[in-house]
Design an enzyme around this catalytic site. Structure first.
Site, PDB file in Angstrom:
ATOM      1  N   LYS A 263       0.833  -1.210   0.000  1.00 58.02           N
ATOM      2  CA  LYS A 263       0.000   0.000   0.000  1.00 58.02           C
ATOM      3  C   LYS A 263       0.866   1.257   0.000  1.00 58.02           C
ATOM      4  O   LYS A 263       0.649   2.168  -0.795  1.00 58.02           O
ATOM      5  CB  LYS A 263      -0.906  -0.003   1.237  1.00 58.02           C
ATOM      6  N   ASN A 264       1.859   1.301   0.889  1.00 52.98           N
ATOM      7  CA  ASN A 264       2.615   2.547   1.028  1.00 52.98           C
ATOM      8  C   ASN A 264       3.513   2.852  -0.171  1.00 52.98           C
ATOM      9  O   ASN A 264       3.932   3.987  -0.352  1.00 52.98           O
ATOM     10  CB  ASN A 264       3.420   2.550   2.342  1.00 52.98           C
TER      11      ASN A 264
ATOM     12  N   CYS B 275      -5.653   8.258   8.688  1.00 56.32           N
ATOM     13  CA  CYS B 275      -5.940   7.746  10.028  1.00 56.32           C
ATOM     14  C   CYS B 275      -5.633   8.791  11.097  1.00 56.32           C
ATOM     15  O   CYS B 275      -4.612   9.475  11.026  1.00 56.32           O
ATOM     16  CB  CYS B 275      -5.110   6.493  10.284  1.00 56.32           C
TER      17      CYS B 275
ATOM     18  N   ARG C 180      -0.257  14.821  13.272  1.00 54.28           N
ATOM     19  CA  ARG C 180       0.273  14.646  11.921  1.00 54.28           C
ATOM     20  C   ARG C 180       0.484  15.957  11.147  1.00 54.28           C
ATOM     21  O   ARG C 180      -0.093  16.158  10.068  1.00 54.28           O
ATOM     22  CB  ARG C 180      -0.606  13.674  11.117  1.00 54.28           C
TER      23      ARG C 180
ATOM     24  N   ASP D  95       3.313   0.501  12.029  1.00 51.87           N
ATOM     25  CA  ASP D  95       2.028  -0.033  11.523  1.00 51.87           C
ATOM     26  C   ASP D  95       1.728  -1.435  12.051  1.00 51.87           C
ATOM     27  O   ASP D  95       0.591  -1.884  11.981  1.00 51.87           O
ATOM     28  CB  ASP D  95       2.054  -0.091   9.991  1.00 51.87           C
TER      29      ASP D  95
ATOM     30  N   ARG E 108      -9.104  -0.129   3.342  1.00 56.17           N
ATOM     31  CA  ARG E 108      -8.199   0.873   2.759  1.00 56.17           C
ATOM     32  C   ARG E 108      -6.810   0.281   2.526  1.00 56.17           C
ATOM     33  O   ARG E 108      -6.074   0.763   1.667  1.00 56.17           O
ATOM     34  CB  ARG E 108      -8.080   2.075   3.703  1.00 56.17           C
TER      35      ARG E 108
HETATM   36  C1  UD1 Z   1       4.104   6.784   6.577  1.00 55.34           C
HETATM   37  C2  UD1 Z   1       3.272   5.580   6.263  1.00 55.34           C
HETATM   38  C3  UD1 Z   1       2.665   5.015   7.522  1.00 55.34           C
HETATM   39  C4  UD1 Z   1       3.738   4.736   8.534  1.00 55.34           C
HETATM   40  C5  UD1 Z   1       4.641   5.954   8.739  1.00 55.34           C
HETATM   41  C6  UD1 Z   1       5.840   5.687   9.608  1.00 55.34           C
HETATM   42  C7  UD1 Z   1       2.491   6.015   4.023  1.00 55.34           C
HETATM   43  C8  UD1 Z   1       1.337   6.396   3.162  1.00 55.34           C
HETATM   44  N1  UD1 Z   1       2.223   5.974   5.329  1.00 55.34           N
HETATM   45  O1  UD1 Z   1       3.236   7.757   7.156  1.00 55.34           O
HETATM   46  O2  UD1 Z   1       1.971   3.827   7.191  1.00 55.34           O
HETATM   47  O3  UD1 Z   1       3.132   4.428   9.767  1.00 55.34           O
HETATM   48  O4  UD1 Z   1       5.132   6.423   7.475  1.00 55.34           O
HETATM   49  O5  UD1 Z   1       6.591   4.654   9.076  1.00 55.34           O
HETATM   50  O6  UD1 Z   1       3.567   5.707   3.559  1.00 55.34           O
HETATM   51  N2  UD1 Z   1       5.800  14.588  11.095  1.00 55.34           N
HETATM   52  C9  UD1 Z   1       5.892  15.938  11.409  1.00 55.34           C
HETATM   53  N3  UD1 Z   1       5.947  16.839  10.384  1.00 55.34           N
HETATM   54  C10 UD1 Z   1       5.933  16.450   9.071  1.00 55.34           C
HETATM   55  C11 UD1 Z   1       5.831  15.092   8.765  1.00 55.34           C
HETATM   56  C12 UD1 Z   1       5.767  14.172   9.807  1.00 55.34           C
HETATM   57  O7  UD1 Z   1       5.919  16.318  12.584  1.00 55.34           O
HETATM   58  O8  UD1 Z   1       5.977  17.328   8.197  1.00 55.34           O
HETATM   59  C13 UD1 Z   1       5.706  13.594  12.190  1.00 55.34           C
HETATM   60  C14 UD1 Z   1       4.346  12.878  12.162  1.00 55.34           C
HETATM   61  O9  UD1 Z   1       3.369  13.618  12.847  1.00 55.34           O
HETATM   62  C15 UD1 Z   1       4.690  11.580  12.849  1.00 55.34           C
HETATM   63  C16 UD1 Z   1       6.118  11.317  12.403  1.00 55.34           C
HETATM   64  O10 UD1 Z   1       6.642  12.573  11.979  1.00 55.34           O
HETATM   65  O11 UD1 Z   1       4.642  11.738  14.252  1.00 55.34           O
HETATM   66  C17 UD1 Z   1       6.247  10.276  11.297  1.00 55.34           C
HETATM   67  O12 UD1 Z   1       5.561  10.715  10.161  1.00 55.34           O
HETATM   68  P1  UD1 Z   1       5.889  10.222   8.678  1.00 55.34           P
HETATM   69  O13 UD1 Z   1       7.148   9.430   8.649  1.00 55.34           O
HETATM   70  O14 UD1 Z   1       5.778  11.416   7.813  1.00 55.34           O
HETATM   71  O15 UD1 Z   1       4.705   9.232   8.413  1.00 55.34           O
HETATM   72  P2  UD1 Z   1       3.680   9.276   7.229  1.00 55.34           P
HETATM   73  O16 UD1 Z   1       4.392   9.599   5.959  1.00 55.34           O
HETATM   74  O17 UD1 Z   1       2.490  10.080   7.635  1.00 55.34           O
END
Ligand code: UD1
Length: 417
Positions: A22-23, A116, A121, A304, A396
């Site tokens: 998925k990711n 989610c 986030r 996850d 999803r």
């Molecule tokens: C992606 C994955 C998700 C997985 C996660 C961590 C996808 C679609 N989803 O989510 O399944 O659980 O990586 O491996 O690939 N953060 C900030 N600012 C930002 C971006 C992130 O503070 O601009 C924080 C987030 O709130 C969170 C952490 O960083 O606490 C990790 O986020 P991130 O690695 O960006 O995860 P996702 O890309 O949302």
């Protein structure tokens, strides 16, 4: 609303075939708009997040054809457009159109993403990356408007190795002028898959799988193919189910290297795991040893799988600790597990399991995708009937989950109410 109903406590044996990740898929589909030709993506999973992204492509005047698990995209008549609130809200990854449209058209109008609810986030790291490349960002009525006269490569240091920010900055930078260096980039294997796709299109990106990604901008991208890597989270979920109920349950079509931290932890707990090339065979453990699990960025224990893993911790003998370090609140499943009889104390990021607890079927509610997967796991081991409301979340990210589990002996069905 969809509802899953499970009659628990049946052994699982036979073979579950794992689909594409998925990711990866949710990054590969938006990446396709960077090229002007025909793109083929193979091994695409049948998940509803994919359907939502294809809707966005259609909105941008891209022709979409699906043949089995391959999607064929004809982007020759692509037109920039607004990613609507309705579509953007369907999933988190709609925000990858920010980087992709900015890279392609120097202008992106994308409503705030959904996804989610597992913490606040923020997307500040994505936005700082776009700004570093020369973009200007405005927000207006829940919509980001990102524009640039020119995107210019630069060195960007991420304050956290965010998966989403790494992807979005890569998408914005491949067609930028000059060289972009992303330091403290995320190393997740799904990002390697994305980089392979972009390089197949003619991009010049080095450093996939390391924390320094170097992108030399090119002026255009061309036709390309890519195969989505196996979904390590889907595989890990079924491996955990197999640890609880498996009778030679085979998980087929996996890349065991992507699951090292999970398999190491399960072995430490005494679970019998047999790895044969791209298959993992599991038989239920007799006595499961208590352990401590802490989620980390790749290659650490993937966040996850924290929720499905906690169901296994309810069955371990003794006290187990679980710590979530990536998201602020990934504990939506815990009150549901308590309702089933699990002895757990928890706050937003820590949980302590006093096992083993006998679980009893109950009426539950999924709060997010992976909490839903955890509740299915719990329902499978519980005595009696478990009802999971809001099961739409699960679809999803888990393709044909009902069929896959029924085929290996589970009594599970889904209804629309
Ligand atoms: C992606 C994955 C998700 C997985 C996660 C961590 C996808 C679609 N989803 O989510 O399944 O659980 O990586 O491996 O690939 N953060 C900030 N600012 C930002 C971006 C992130 O503070 O601009 C924080 C987030 O709130 C969170 C952490 O960083 O606490 C990790 O986020 P991130 O690695 O960006 O995860 P996702 O890309 O949302």
């Amino acid at each position: 609303m969809k509802r899953i109903i499970i009659e628990g406590n049946r052994p699982l044996s036979g073979t579950i075939k794992i689909g594409g990740a998925k990711n990866s898929t949710v990054a590969l589909i938006p990446a396709a708009i960077l090229a002007t030709g025909t793109l083929k993506i193979h091994n695409v999973p049948g998940i509803t997040d994919k359907d939502a992204l294809l809707e966005i492509l259609k909105l941008l005047n891209i022709k979409v054809n699906e043949e089995d698990n391959t999607i064929i995209l004809d982007a020759r008549n692509i037109q920039n457009g607004v990613v609507t609130e309705e579509l953007a809200q369907k999933l988190r990854a709609s925000y990858y159109f920010m980087g992709a449209l900015l890279g392609r058209f120097k202008k992106a109008e994308v409503y705030f993403p959904g996804g989610c609810k597992i913490g606040s986030r923020p997307i500040d790291i994505h936005l700082q990356g776009f700004e570093a490349l020369g973009a200007k960002i405005k927000t207006e009525n829940n919509k980001y408007i990102i524009t640039a006269d020119e995107l210019k490569g630069t060195e960007i240091n991420l304050r956290f190795a965010s998966v989403g920010a790494t992807v979005n900055i890569i998408l914005a930078a491949v067609l930028a002028k000059g060289q972009t260096i992303i330091n403290n980039a995320a190393k997740e294997v799904e990002i390697e898959n994305l980089i392979e796709f972009l390089n197949n299109m003619g991009a010049k990106i080095k450093g996939a799988g390391t924390n320094t990604i170097i992108i030399d901008g090119v002026s255009a991208l061309h036709d390309a193919d890519i195969t989505v890597i196996p979904d390590r989270i889907e595989a890990g979920t079924y491996i955990i189910m197999g640890s609880l109920l498996g009778d030679n349950l085979t998980i087929d079509g996996v890349n065991p290297k992507h699951l090292t931290s999970v398999l190491t932890k399960l072995k430490e707990m005494g679970i019998g795991i047999n790895v044969k090339e791209n298959k993992i065979i599991i038989t239920k453990a007799q006595g499961i040893k208590a352990t401590d699990v802490k989620t980390e960025v790749y290659p650490g224990f993937v966040t996850d799988l924290g929720q499905p893993m906690s169901v296994l911790l309810t069955q371990a003998e003794g006290i187990s600790h679980f710590e979530e370090t990536i998201f602020e609140n990934r504990m939506g499943h815990i009150p549901n597990l308590q309702k089933m009889g699990a002895k757990i104390k928890f706050d937003n990021t820590h949980a302590v399991f006093y096992g083993p607890s006998k679980l009893k079927g109950a009426e539950l509610t999924a709060t997010d995708l992976r909490s839903g997967a955890a509740l299915v796991t719990a329902g499978l081991i519980a005595e009696g009937t478990t009802i999971i409301n809001d099961a739409d979340y699960i679809l999803r990210g888990y393709e044909r989950i009902i069929t896959k589990l029924s085929d290996v002996g589970a009594k599970i069905e889904i209804t629309e109410i």
